[in-house]
Each structure stands twice: as structure tokens, then as C-alpha cells.
Design a protein around this motif. Sequence first.
Motif, PDB file in Angstrom:
ATOM      1  N   ASN A 133       0.520  -1.269  -0.034  1.00  0.00           N
ATOM      2  CA  ASN A 133      -0.214  -0.262  -0.229  1.00  0.00           C
ATOM      3  C   ASN A 133       0.984   2.020   0.231  1.00  0.00           C
ATOM      4  N   ALA A 134       2.428   1.542   0.404  1.00  0.00           N
ATOM      5  CA  ALA A 134       2.755   1.942   0.424  1.00  0.00           C
ATOM      6  C   ALA A 134       3.604   3.143  -0.851  1.00  0.00           C
ATOM      7  N   GLN A 135       4.034   1.853  -1.555  1.00  0.00           N
ATOM      8  CA  GLN A 135       3.702   2.051  -3.354  1.00  0.00           C
ATOM      9  C   GLN A 135       2.801   2.496  -4.230  1.00  0.00           C
ATOM     10  N   SER A 136       2.919   2.818  -5.816  1.00  0.00           N
ATOM     11  CA  SER A 136       1.869   2.702  -6.135  1.00  0.00           C
ATOM     12  C   SER A 136       2.732   2.959  -7.536  1.00  0.00           C
ATOM     13  N   TRP A 137       2.805   2.085  -8.190  1.00  0.00           N
ATOM     14  CA  TRP A 137       3.577   1.374  -8.766  1.00  0.00           C
ATOM     15  C   TRP A 137       2.995   1.751 -10.281  1.00  0.00           C
ATOM     16  N   GLU A 138       1.531   2.301 -10.682  1.00  0.00           N
ATOM     17  CA  GLU A 138       1.481   2.829 -11.331  1.00  0.00           C
ATOM     18  C   GLU A 138       1.457   4.410 -11.303  1.00  0.00           C
ATOM     19  N   ARG A 139       1.772   4.457 -10.527  1.00  0.00           N
ATOM     20  CA  ARG A 139       2.302   6.333 -10.687  1.00  0.00           C
ATOM     21  C   ARG A 139       3.668   6.544 -10.339  1.00  0.00           C
ATOM     22  N   THR A 140       4.891   5.401 -10.878  1.00  0.00           N
ATOM     23  CA  THR A 140       5.921   5.682 -11.118  1.00  0.00           C
ATOM     24  C   THR A 140       7.084   5.532 -12.177  1.00  0.00           C
ATOM     25  N   GLY A 141       6.846   6.776 -11.972  1.00  0.00           N
ATOM     26  CA  GLY A 141       7.698   6.186 -14.010  1.00  0.00           C
ATOM     27  C   GLY A 141       7.151   6.580 -14.367  1.00  0.00           C
ATOM     28  N   ASP A 142       8.039   6.795 -16.461  1.00  0.00           N
ATOM     29  CA  ASP A 142       6.331   6.569 -16.852  1.00  0.00           C
ATOM     30  C   ASP A 142       7.171   4.935 -17.499  1.00  0.00           C
ATOM     31  N   PRO A 143       5.726   4.465 -18.406  1.00  0.00           N
ATOM     32  CA  PRO A 143       5.669   3.121 -18.697  1.00  0.00           C
ATOM     33  C   PRO A 143       6.302   1.846 -19.008  1.00  0.00           C
ATOM     34  N   GLU A 144       7.794   2.617 -19.535  1.00  0.00           N
ATOM     35  CA  GLU A 144       8.797   1.776 -20.241  1.00  0.00           C
ATOM     36  C   GLU A 144      10.061   2.249 -19.694  1.00  0.00           C
ATOM     37  N   SER A 145       9.611   2.509 -18.456  1.00  0.00           N
ATOM     38  CA  SER A 145      11.209   3.909 -17.792  1.00  0.00           C
ATOM     39  C   SER A 145      10.771   2.912 -16.590  1.00  0.00           C
ATOM     40  N   LYS A 146      13.092   2.800 -16.588  1.00  0.00           N
ATOM     41  CA  LYS A 146      13.309   1.975 -15.924  1.00  0.00           C
ATOM     42  C   LYS A 146      12.730   1.827 -13.911  1.00  0.00           C
ATOM     43  N   ASP A 147      12.149   3.280 -13.312  1.00  0.00           N
ATOM     44  CA  ASP A 147      11.945   2.813 -12.106  1.00  0.00           C
ATOM     45  C   ASP A 147      10.355   2.358 -12.316  1.00  0.00           C
ATOM     46  N   ARG A 148       9.312   2.139 -13.534  1.00  0.00           N
ATOM     47  CA  ARG A 148       8.026   1.245 -13.740  1.00  0.00           C
ATOM     48  C   ARG A 148       8.650  -0.498 -13.778  1.00  0.00           C
ATOM     49  N   PHE A 149       9.917  -0.408 -14.349  1.00  0.00           N
ATOM     50  CA  PHE A 149      10.017  -1.623 -13.869  1.00  0.00           C
ATOM     51  C   PHE A 149      10.414  -2.543 -12.595  1.00  0.00           C
ATOM     52  N   VAL A 150      11.278  -1.729 -11.918  1.00  0.00           N
ATOM     53  CA  VAL A 150      11.329  -1.989 -10.447  1.00  0.00           C
ATOM     54  C   VAL A 150      10.569  -2.061  -9.653  1.00  0.00           C
ATOM     55  N   ALA A 151       8.606  -0.723  -9.744  1.00  0.00           N
ATOM     56  CA  ALA A 151       7.531  -1.033  -8.889  1.00  0.00           C
ATOM     57  C   ALA A 151       7.262  -1.970  -9.588  1.00  0.00           C
ATOM     58  N   GLU A 152       6.735  -2.477 -10.669  1.00  0.00           N
ATOM     59  CA  GLU A 152       5.686  -3.581 -10.811  1.00  0.00           C
ATOM     60  C   GLU A 152       6.747  -4.771 -10.405  1.00  0.00           C
ATOM     61  N   LEU A 153       8.124  -5.309 -10.604  1.00  0.00           N
ATOM     62  CA  LEU A 153       8.937  -5.988  -9.693  1.00  0.00           C
ATOM     63  C   LEU A 153       8.228  -6.295  -8.961  1.00  0.00           C
ATOM     64  N   VAL A 154       8.208  -4.943  -7.541  1.00  0.00           N
ATOM     65  CA  VAL A 154       8.211  -5.440  -6.481  1.00  0.00           C
ATOM     66  C   VAL A 154       6.643  -5.589  -5.768  1.00  0.00           C
ATOM     67  N   THR A 155       6.315  -4.960  -6.505  1.00  0.00           N
ATOM     68  CA  THR A 155       4.687  -5.226  -6.630  1.00  0.00           C
ATOM     69  C   THR A 155       4.367  -6.749  -6.879  1.00  0.00           C
ATOM     70  N   PHE A 156       4.837  -7.591  -8.136  1.00  0.00           N
ATOM     71  CA  PHE A 156       5.037  -8.871  -8.258  1.00  0.00           C
ATOM     72  C   PHE A 156       5.044  -9.716  -6.588  1.00  0.00           C
ATOM     73  N   ALA A 157       6.484  -8.971  -6.476  1.00  0.00           N
ATOM     74  CA  ALA A 157       6.738 -10.005  -6.191  1.00  0.00           C
ATOM     75  C   ALA A 157       6.351 -10.368  -4.719  1.00  0.00           C
ATOM     76  N   LEU A 158       6.287  -9.223  -3.744  1.00  0.00           N
ATOM     77  CA  LEU A 158       5.257  -9.326  -2.245  1.00  0.00           C
ATOM     78  C   LEU A 158       3.613  -8.832  -2.968  1.00  0.00           C
ATOM     79  N   ALA A 159       3.353  -9.047  -3.947  1.00  0.00           N
ATOM     80  CA  ALA A 159       1.745  -9.303  -4.014  1.00  0.00           C
ATOM     81  C   ALA A 159       1.521 -11.489  -4.127  1.00  0.00           C
ATOM     82  N   ARG A 160       2.518 -11.979  -4.599  1.00  0.00           N
ATOM     83  CA  ARG A 160       2.665 -13.722  -4.721  1.00  0.00           C
ATOM     84  C   ARG A 160       2.919 -14.236  -3.508  1.00  0.00           C
ATOM     85  N   SER A 161       3.855 -12.881  -2.426  1.00  0.00           N
ATOM     86  CA  SER A 161       3.505 -13.590  -0.855  1.00  0.00           C
ATOM     87  C   SER A 161       2.900 -14.095  -0.393  1.00  0.00           C
TER      88      SER A 161
END
Length: 272
Positions: free
Chosen positions: A174-202
Motif C-alpha cells: 500500500n505504501a507504493q503505487s506502481w502505476e504512478r511510478t515513472g513512465d510505462p517503459e521507464s526503469k523506475d516502472r520496471f522496478v516498481a512492477e517487480l516489487v509489486t509482483f513479488a510482494l503480492a505473490r507472497s
Amino acid sequence: MTSTPVIHKESDQPSGRTPSRNLFEDPAIAASAQNDPFARWVIANWRTILVVLVAIAAGMLGYNRYTTVRLEKRSAATAVLQGVQDAYKELRAKDENLRTLKEQEASTTDAAEKEKLKVSIESTGREVDQLRDKVTLMVDALDQAQPYSQLKTLYQGLLAARTNDYDKVQGALNAQSWERTGDPESKDRFVAELVTFALARSLIDSDPHRDFARTQLTALAERGSFAAVQATNALSLIVQSEADKKQLDEIVAKVRMKFPAQQRFLSNADSE
């Protein structure tokens, strides 16, 4: 009586022209520039030009210093992150070893072997606790700048998941929003999506948090640029109702169309 004129050598007498205090005030230069508009402008505005040049030089020095400090900080943050990754990898290995020892203790009937395993379990448990404390301190030391702050959130969530503190994992999400992080193809969005996936998967492993995990994974599968395929595969693990199956089929179709080169990774995501 006619006086004899005294002839002075050039080396004995300085020229009648007083040396100028500044190059741009030199009459010889001024005379030579009479027909050069640019030279006349330089001579007329030399003080302003000098101030500007000094300001530019100071700015360049300041920028170079800022760049050097920034690179030094990034290098230090990268070193800390590498340490976190290595320590967390060690923690996972030690944690898996502890789990194996506990399974062996539960399955053995030999008293001597059970006692031996009990000693190993206690020793390994202490090592796991020490490593967990070490990783926690290292994670807290990560830089607040992107993408280190996102990776800090990731490891805090993963550490919480290893102790079944799923409320903390959800809080990290809840502390981060991957959709509001960087542009859709940016490295910041890449990291944000993988962080969200890893935590949601757990969170899939926790019944009370599974619906929240499903919501996060569905959003990634439908709108993610980098973790859509992984999120889709994770969703296939929690399909239960016919409505879930129908939704998953629709998501799979969209992901296949959006990422045709990754279709082979969706082979296990079909609900049929």
C-alpha cells in the motif's frame, strides 16, 4: 652655444604610452578594432563578459562537484544494495536448511538422530535470527532515492513474509503505487512492477490477504508493462470459481495479444 641633442636608446627609456591596467583598455587593441564591430562590442562590454565567464566557470565547477557527489552516493547505495542481496540470499538458504532439519526431525524415529537434529535446529535457528537482524539493518540503510527506496520496500516486505507478518507485507504494498511510478517503459516502472509482483505473490500464501493479492496481480496482468506475464501465471494459482476462470481466460487472451513474444511463458496460465 648649440646643445647637442641627446639620443636615448629604446632600451633605456620606456615608451611614452603608459601600460594599460587591462588588456581591453589597451589603446593599441582599441585602435586595431575600429573597423571590427564585434571587437568594439567586446571592448565596450568586457566587464560584463568577464562576470558572465566567471559565473559560467563557477557553475561548471559546482555542477562537476554535484555530479561527483551524486555518483559517489549512487555507488555507495549500489554497494549497500549488493550487500542486502547477498545477505538475503544467505538468509533464504539458511532458512531452507532450517525447514529441512525440522522435517527430518519430524519424520525420524531414532532417538539419537532426533536429539542430534534438535541441536542442529537450535544452532541454525540462531543463525537465521542473526541473519534476519543483519538484513533488516542493511535494508534500513538503503538510500531513499529511486529505485533504492522501492527495493527497500521490497526487502522489508519479503522479510515480513518470511516471518508470516502478512499485514506488514500488505502495508508495504500500500505504501507504493506502481502505476504512478515513472513512465510505462521507464526503469523506475520496471522496478516498481517487480516489487509489486513479488510482494503480492507472497500474499497468496495467506488466506486473509489472498483477495488483496488477487487485486494487485490482476492490475499488473491487465496494465503492467513488465510483470504482466508473471502476474498472470500467479493468478492461475488461485483460480477457484467459474467466474475466476472466466476472468483469467480473458486476461490471458489480452496478455498474449499484448506480449506475443512471451506466449510460451503463459502455457500454464490457461484455466482449461
